[in-house]
Structure formats: C-alpha cells, structure tokens
Scaffold this motif. Structure first.
Motif, PDB file in Angstrom:
ATOM      1  N   ILE A  71      39.079  37.921  39.315  1.00  0.00           N
ATOM      2  CA  ILE A  71      40.243  38.810  39.248  1.00  0.00           C
ATOM      3  C   ILE A  71      40.088  39.711  38.026  1.00  0.00           C
ATOM      4  CG2 ILE A  71      42.745  38.928  38.953  1.00  0.00           C
ATOM      5  CD1 ILE A  71      42.904  36.209  40.366  1.00  0.00           C
ATOM      6  N   TRP A  72      40.052  41.012  38.274  1.00  0.00           N
ATOM      7  CA  TRP A  72      39.791  41.993  37.220  1.00  0.00           C
ATOM      8  C   TRP A  72      40.952  42.984  37.179  1.00  0.00           C
ATOM      9  CZ3 TRP A  72      34.658  45.358  37.156  1.00  0.00           C
ATOM     10  CH2 TRP A  72      34.607  46.078  35.972  1.00  0.00           C
ATOM     11  N   TRP A  73      41.748  42.914  36.116  1.00  0.00           N
ATOM     12  CA  TRP A  73      42.872  43.833  35.951  1.00  0.00           C
ATOM     13  C   TRP A  73      42.424  45.095  35.217  1.00  0.00           C
ATOM     14  CZ3 TRP A  73      47.533  44.470  37.913  1.00  0.00           C
ATOM     15  CH2 TRP A  73      48.164  43.395  38.543  1.00  0.00           C
ATOM     16  N   THR A  74      42.869  46.245  35.717  1.00  0.00           N
ATOM     17  CA  THR A  74      42.527  47.515  35.093  1.00  0.00           C
ATOM     18  C   THR A  74      43.687  48.479  35.235  1.00  0.00           C
ATOM     19  OG1 THR A  74      40.789  49.200  34.919  1.00  0.00           O
ATOM     20  CG2 THR A  74      41.462  48.538  37.141  1.00  0.00           C
ATOM     21  N   VAL A  75      43.493  49.695  34.769  1.00  0.00           N
ATOM     22  CA  VAL A  75      44.518  50.725  34.854  1.00  0.00           C
ATOM     23  C   VAL A  75      43.991  51.865  35.715  1.00  0.00           C
ATOM     24  CG1 VAL A  75      43.723  51.920  32.772  1.00  0.00           C
ATOM     25  CG2 VAL A  75      46.104  52.188  33.498  1.00  0.00           C
ATOM     26  N   GLY A  76      44.875  52.522  36.445  1.00  0.00           N
ATOM     27  CA  GLY A  76      44.429  53.624  37.296  1.00  0.00           C
ATOM     28  C   GLY A  76      45.561  54.209  38.107  1.00  0.00           C
ATOM     29  N   GLY A  77      45.196  54.880  39.176  1.00  0.00           N
ATOM     30  CA  GLY A  77      46.181  55.532  40.026  1.00  0.00           C
ATOM     31  C   GLY A  77      46.681  54.627  41.132  1.00  0.00           C
ATOM     32  N   THR A  78      47.472  55.193  42.014  1.00  0.00           N
ATOM     33  CA  THR A  78      48.018  54.448  43.150  1.00  0.00           C
ATOM     34  C   THR A  78      46.910  54.113  44.138  1.00  0.00           C
ATOM     35  OG1 THR A  78      50.115  55.624  42.911  1.00  0.00           O
ATOM     36  CG2 THR A  78      49.714  54.500  45.012  1.00  0.00           C
ATOM     37  N   THR A  79      46.858  52.870  44.586  1.00  0.00           N
ATOM     38  CA  THR A  79      45.816  52.469  45.526  1.00  0.00           C
ATOM     39  C   THR A  79      46.100  52.997  46.922  1.00  0.00           C
ATOM     40  OG1 THR A  79      46.954  50.364  45.916  1.00  0.00           O
ATOM     41  CG2 THR A  79      45.233  50.380  44.239  1.00  0.00           C
ATOM     42  N   PRO A  80      45.088  53.545  47.609  1.00  0.00           N
ATOM     43  CA  PRO A  80      45.277  54.035  48.984  1.00  0.00           C
ATOM     44  C   PRO A  80      45.441  52.874  49.952  1.00  0.00           C
ATOM     45  CG  PRO A  80      42.970  54.156  48.385  1.00  0.00           C
ATOM     46  CD  PRO A  80      43.711  53.751  47.135  1.00  0.00           C
ATOM     47  N   LYS A 101      32.326  37.911  44.051  1.00  0.00           N
ATOM     48  CA  LYS A 101      33.164  39.012  44.493  1.00  0.00           C
ATOM     49  C   LYS A 101      34.124  39.375  43.367  1.00  0.00           C
ATOM     50  CE  LYS A 101      33.213  37.622  49.391  1.00  0.00           C
ATOM     51  NZ  LYS A 101      34.086  37.242  50.542  1.00  0.00           N
ATOM     52  N   ILE A 102      34.697  40.572  43.448  1.00  0.00           N
ATOM     53  CA  ILE A 102      35.715  40.982  42.481  1.00  0.00           C
ATOM     54  C   ILE A 102      36.972  41.424  43.213  1.00  0.00           C
ATOM     55  CG2 ILE A 102      34.249  41.596  40.520  1.00  0.00           C
ATOM     56  CD1 ILE A 102      34.163  44.448  41.557  1.00  0.00           C
ATOM     57  N   ASP A 103      38.084  41.044  42.654  1.00  0.00           N
ATOM     58  CA  ASP A 103      39.388  41.496  43.150  1.00  0.00           C
ATOM     59  C   ASP A 103      39.967  42.380  42.042  1.00  0.00           C
ATOM     60  OD1 ASP A 103      41.877  41.917  44.196  1.00  0.00           O
ATOM     61  OD2 ASP A 103      42.550  39.830  44.030  1.00  0.00           O
ATOM     62  N   ILE A 104      39.757  43.683  42.162  1.00  0.00           N
ATOM     63  CA  ILE A 104      40.189  44.608  41.111  1.00  0.00           C
ATOM     64  C   ILE A 104      41.643  44.985  41.352  1.00  0.00           C
ATOM     65  CG2 ILE A 104      39.744  46.771  39.912  1.00  0.00           C
ATOM     66  CD1 ILE A 104      36.901  46.682  40.892  1.00  0.00           C
ATOM     67  N   LYS A 105      42.503  44.539  40.466  1.00  0.00           N
ATOM     68  CA  LYS A 105      43.929  44.829  40.561  1.00  0.00           C
ATOM     69  C   LYS A 105      44.256  45.988  39.619  1.00  0.00           C
ATOM     70  CE  LYS A 105      45.113  40.077  41.786  1.00  0.00           C
ATOM     71  NZ  LYS A 105      45.506  40.398  43.175  1.00  0.00           N
ATOM     72  N   VAL A 106      45.002  46.974  40.132  1.00  0.00           N
ATOM     73  CA  VAL A 106      45.236  48.210  39.394  1.00  0.00           C
ATOM     74  C   VAL A 106      46.692  48.334  38.975  1.00  0.00           C
ATOM     75  CG1 VAL A 106      44.965  50.714  39.416  1.00  0.00           C
ATOM     76  CG2 VAL A 106      43.423  49.286  40.792  1.00  0.00           C
ATOM     77  N   ALA A 107      46.906  48.437  37.679  1.00  0.00           N
ATOM     78  CA  ALA A 107      48.244  48.745  37.160  1.00  0.00           C
ATOM     79  C   ALA A 107      48.330  50.242  36.939  1.00  0.00           C
ATOM     80  CB  ALA A 107      48.484  48.003  35.841  1.00  0.00           C
ATOM     81  N   GLN A 114      53.246  47.296  30.070  1.00  0.00           N
ATOM     82  CA  GLN A 114      54.202  46.238  30.385  1.00  0.00           C
ATOM     83  C   GLN A 114      53.563  45.168  31.274  1.00  0.00           C
ATOM     84  OE1 GLN A 114      57.914  47.619  32.005  1.00  0.00           O
ATOM     85  NE2 GLN A 114      58.636  45.584  32.522  1.00  0.00           N
ATOM     86  N   LYS A 115      52.769  45.599  32.242  1.00  0.00           N
ATOM     87  CA  LYS A 115      52.152  44.650  33.166  1.00  0.00           C
ATOM     88  C   LYS A 115      51.180  43.725  32.446  1.00  0.00           C
ATOM     89  CE  LYS A 115      51.161  42.787  37.125  1.00  0.00           C
ATOM     90  NZ  LYS A 115      52.143  41.923  37.823  1.00  0.00           N
ATOM     91  N   MET A 116      50.337  44.286  31.567  1.00  0.00           N
ATOM     92  CA  MET A 116      49.378  43.442  30.856  1.00  0.00           C
ATOM     93  C   MET A 116      50.095  42.477  29.911  1.00  0.00           C
ATOM     94  SD  MET A 116      46.648  44.385  32.323  1.00  0.00           S
ATOM     95  CE  MET A 116      47.672  44.937  33.713  1.00  0.00           C
ATOM     96  N   MET A 129      39.876  41.753  32.043  1.00  0.00           N
ATOM     97  CA  MET A 129      40.961  42.703  31.840  1.00  0.00           C
ATOM     98  C   MET A 129      40.461  43.899  31.046  1.00  0.00           C
ATOM     99  SD  MET A 129      44.655  42.218  29.896  1.00  0.00           S
ATOM    100  CE  MET A 129      45.329  41.134  31.167  1.00  0.00           C
ATOM    101  N   PHE A 130      40.756  45.093  31.533  1.00  0.00           N
ATOM    102  CA  PHE A 130      40.536  46.288  30.723  1.00  0.00           C
ATOM    103  C   PHE A 130      41.504  46.250  29.549  1.00  0.00           C
ATOM    104  CE2 PHE A 130      42.269  50.500  29.666  1.00  0.00           C
ATOM    105  CZ  PHE A 130      41.138  51.064  29.081  1.00  0.00           C
ATOM    106  N   THR A 131      40.986  46.543  28.376  1.00  0.00           N
ATOM    107  CA  THR A 131      41.818  46.552  27.185  1.00  0.00           C
ATOM    108  C   THR A 131      41.395  47.704  26.289  1.00  0.00           C
ATOM    109  OG1 THR A 131      42.558  45.206  25.295  1.00  0.00           O
ATOM    110  CG2 THR A 131      40.278  44.941  25.985  1.00  0.00           C
ATOM    111  N   ASN A 132      42.294  48.152  25.444  1.00  0.00           N
ATOM    112  CA  ASN A 132      41.947  49.228  24.506  1.00  0.00           C
ATOM    113  C   ASN A 132      42.689  49.008  23.194  1.00  0.00           C
ATOM    114  OD1 ASN A 132      44.579  50.073  25.002  1.00  0.00           O
ATOM    115  ND2 ASN A 132      43.973  51.724  26.373  1.00  0.00           N
ATOM    116  N   ASN A 133      42.689  50.035  22.353  1.00  0.00           N
ATOM    117  CA  ASN A 133      43.260  49.869  21.021  1.00  0.00           C
ATOM    118  C   ASN A 133      44.774  49.726  21.008  1.00  0.00           C
ATOM    119  OD1 ASN A 133      43.925  52.569  21.568  1.00  0.00           O
ATOM    120  ND2 ASN A 133      42.221  53.342  20.360  1.00  0.00           N
TER     121      ASN A 133
END
Length: 511
Positions: A71-80, A101-107, A114-116, A129-133
C-alpha cells in the motif's frame, strides 16, 4: 555536520523536475534498520503489536506463495473511473520484475496534509508514503517511518549509489535516514506565468513584473476586461500562492510562521507573520479577494480549476509545456521571479518513506529501486499504461492520449530515466543543471531543526496555523485583524519557546 556539510550540499550538480507545492526532529543515533525516532502518537502506540503480527503475516505470505501487495500513499489528482484497471496493468509488469504488487492510493492536493495526519495518528496500515518537508520530521518523531539507514545500502545498493550522497545527507534526522529522496532539482527557482491570450489582449509588460505588487495592474486590467465572474488569480486550499514564503528559510520545521530570512547573515529566527514584507503581501491578497480578483471559494475549494489565467510554480523555463498541459492552456508566458536557491528544505521537497509497521520493508525499497532504474516502470508511474493513457512517438518521447492520469511524477523517483512528452524541450535537464550550478544558498543551508525538546510546542503551533492558513493565504481573511489573533494564539501555544530553541541550535551549528 556543520560547515563541511554545507559545502557538500552546495556541490549538488544535476537533478531533475519540479514539484507541483516542513517539522524536523531527531531520531535514535543508532543506525539500526528498524529504530523509530519517537515514542508518542498513533503509529508508535501500535508499533510493537503491529510489528510482531506483521512479521508473522509476512512469513506466512511468503511461505504460501501469495503475491504481496504494498500500500503506497501519495498525492495527486482525482483518479479516473478506470484507475484500478490501469493499476492492474502496471502490476502485471511489477509481478514479473519483483514478484509484488502495489496499491497506490491517491490523496487530493487539498486533502493530502489532513489525510496523511489521520493515517499516521490513527495507526492505519500502509507500506510506503510520499512525504516532504511539510510532514517528514513530524512523522519520524511520531515513530511512523522505518529507519532505513542500513537497509537501503544492504538491500538496494544500486539505489543507494545512484542517489548522490548530498541528497542522503539532506534527508537525515539525528544522523539516520528515514526516507528515499527523489533525485530531482534540489534548488528552487520560482516562476510566474500568464496565459498568453491575456498578455496580448491587455498588453501586459512581463519584464516590469518583479514583485507581487507589480501584479496588481495586470490583474485589474484582466478583471475589468473579462467581467465580474472572471477571476484572474484562481486558487484553492491546497494550492495557495506558490512560493509565498520563499524569502524565509523554514529550517525544515514545517511551520511557516517561523523562519530565517534567506540572506540574513545574523541568522536571526523570526515570526514571519510579524515581518513587513509578509504583512504587505497578505494585505494585498486580501484586497484582491475583496475586489473579486481571487475566486470567492478559494478558501474552501479543494481542487484548483483548470485553464488558469495566471499561476505560480517552481521549475525551469521549459516547464511551461507541462503547466500548459496540466491547465489545458495553449500557451503560457513564463518569467522568473525568484532563485535559484539551495536550502535543506529544497532537498526534502520529495521523498518516499517506508512504514515502521510494513510487512514488506525490503520489498518497498526494491520497488523504489525499480522506479529509479527501470525506464518502462518509471513511465508507467508517470504516464499510465501504453496504448491507453500514452503512446511512444520516439526514443524516450511520449504522447499523452489522456490528461486524467492522477499520479504526480515528481513524487515517485528520478526523471533521468523517464521519457519526456513530445512538447517538452529536449534541453530541459540542461536548464535544471544550469539552475543548480547558479543557485545561491540560504544562510542556513545544511541546518535542520531538532524538535526533540519542543515537540508539543511545534504540534500546538501547527494546529493553530492550520486553523488560519487557508483563509489567510488566499486573502479571505483581513490580515489587520486575523494576523494579530493568529500570532497571539501561536505565542500562547509556545512559538516564543520554539524560536528560542531554534536560535540556540542555529548558533551552536554555525559557531
């Protein structure tokens, strides 16, 4: 790491692409592969039991021959609507290459913070999890991320050697590594851009625009000409005016109301909201909001609209092609207004961390290794599935067939092995290299705040800032009344203590 580290950080020569938009702490000084940095918070509270059950489950999965799904959480646009189908196509290749396999979940952009926070504080299971400063050190101190200092070298030596040492040093907390940095542009350069049709129609002199105040005339000309329901500056909660605090080094604290002026040789820590330049720009934003230059729903909107007549982003000159595609605009006229600049924060602009509770820690690193080494997999994450969302039109060149692939390429890995779009400038990476070579340095380059002794104050101040920032940074609130209230609450929550501790650490670091 002191002055020698600063020199090493300055040596960064080549990296790649921009991001579309800070708490530092100190972990254990041991380099063990599973040592979290803190002992508080939801993630840490469930750590022991989760780790034990995870180990049992992992052993069972591998013994039974089941294919692990990360399970890989990241940030992005609305999923089609067909996102899961495309992800299944990508997983066919990933199973072939790595047996996972990867299950990429997009916030969404507006929901990411808030989601993270919710995921980490609730102890919800994830693997990567994608993370930044804005949250990296905070989550390290909550014990959410695995200490990968040794593991990344032993399990994925090619990944470790591929990413420059300077970047690994830039993501260390307490001497340990808790995330894989994205090998991209490590200095920042701020660009503003207008839709060319309005530049031509209203005869906008771009060369005369150097400050936010210089935007007032063009905005008002466009507003008057286009009508009441047209907003020259369109923003959303997760997309305020990009680069608003660029003049202040946030010291990886994730707290925008505190910082050091990037050229202040005294390295004096200040409350940014008390500084005249910040206050002047906040007043200007509010006036624009009141005059209908900014969209009235900017403080509640979670996704920024398309076809922006004006916007601001960090990148390089030829990134205009990407901004045009993202916004559905035929041509943007782009001009530089800030930078390039190095800081510890710029290095921490994009990273991916492994959960301390992940059942598949080594598999996570191998996936990140593949992102940075396999061009086919890299293109899949960046563009989707060949024949559906994109097609190859040349060697290392793709044409997008759709514009709804939601994953943000800058969050995933290097761009050196990723195909470019057909409208991209073939010299774009040379532009990035030049910017890095010409980058000035923040006076605090190399310093990252250790919040071990001020964790509660930082968390309390962040909660106060979160309450005010959406209204304040899109101009929806009057800074004459809101800023004093915000500062008072910040000080009551420990801002002065934070500033005092930060100043002490800076003085010690640079003595």
């Amino acid at each position: 790491m002191k002055k020698n580290a600063v020199k090493r950080l300055l040596a960064i020569g080549l990296s790649c692409v921009l991001g579309m938009g800070m708490l530092a702490g100190c972990g254990s000084k041991d380099s063990g592969a599973s040592t979290p940095a803190g002992e508080t918070g939801g993630a840490a509270a469930t750590e022991g039991a989760a780790a034990e059950s995870a180990a049992d489950s992992s052993t069972t999965d591998k013994a039974s021959g089941d294919i692990p799904t990360l399970i890989w959480w990241t940030v992005g646009g609305t999923t089609p609507s067909d996102y899961n189908d495309r992800l299944a196509d990508i997983n066919e290749y990933l199973v072939e290459k790595l047996g996972v396999k990867i299950d990429i979940k997009v916030a969404g952009w507006g929901d990411y913070d808030q989601k993270m926070n919710t995921i980490v504080n609730s102890g919800e299971y994830f693997d990567m999890m994608f993370t930044n400063n804005t949250n990296y050190s905070k989550f390290v101190n909550l014990g959410a991320f695995e200490n990968i200092t040794d593991m990344v070298q032993s399990s994925t030596p090619d990944l470790y050697s591929f990413i420059p040492e300077e970047l690994w040093n830039g993501v260390k907390i307490g001497g340990n590594v808790y995330a894989v940095p994205t090998y991209k542009d490590s200095s920042i350069t701020q660009f503003w851009y207008f839709d060319d049709q309005y530049v031509q129609k209203y005869n906008i002199d771009l060369d005369s625009i150097k400050t936010m105040k210089d935007l007032d005339g063009p905005y008002r000309a466009i507003k008057e000409g286009e009508g009441k329901s047209f907003y020259p500056l369109q923003m959303a909660q997760g997309s305020p005016f990009n680069g608003f605090f660029n003049e202040y080094d946030g010291l990886t604290a994730g707290l925008q109301p505190m910082g050091v002026k990037i050229d202040d040789e005294t390295r004096t820590v200040v409350c940014t909201l008390e500084q005249p330049d910040i206050m002047e720009n906040l007043k200007l934003m509010h006036q624009w909001y009141m005059d209908g230059i900014i969209n009235p729903d900017a403080n509640v909107l979670t996704e920024v609209p398309k076809k922006l007549p004006f916007s601001s982003a960090q990148g390089w000159p030829s990134a205009a092609a990407t901004w045009q595609t993202l916004n559905g605009v035929e041509k943007y006229d782009v001009f530089k207004v800030f930078g390039p600049l190095y800081s510890t924060e710029t290095i921490q602009g994009s990273m991916n961390a492994v959960s301390v509770n992940s059942k598949y820690k080594e598999e996570c690193l191998k996936v990140l290794d593949l992102v940075n080494s396999d061009s086919k997999f890299r293109d899949m994450l960046a563009y989707g599935v060949e024949g559906n969302t994109f097609e190859y039109v040349g060697d290392g060149v793709i044409k997008k067939l759709r514009d709804d692939w939601p994953l943000a390429a800058y969050t995933q890995g290097t761009f050196f092995n990723m195909s470019i779009t057909e409208d991209a400038d073939p010299e774009q990476w040379e532009q990035v290299k030049k910017q890095n070579e010409e980058a000035a340095s923040s006076v605090c380059l190399g310093f990252a705040l250790d919040i071990t002794n001020i964790q509660n104050e930082v968390a309390n101040c962040q909660a106060v800032w979160d309450k005010y920032k959406y209204d304040m940074l899109v101009g929806a609130s009057d800074p004459e009344t809101t800023v004093p209230k915000c500062i008072e609450e910040l000080k009551n929550s420990g801002l002065d203590t934070i500033i005092e501790e930060t100043q002490k650490q800076i003085n010690e670091f640079f003595k």
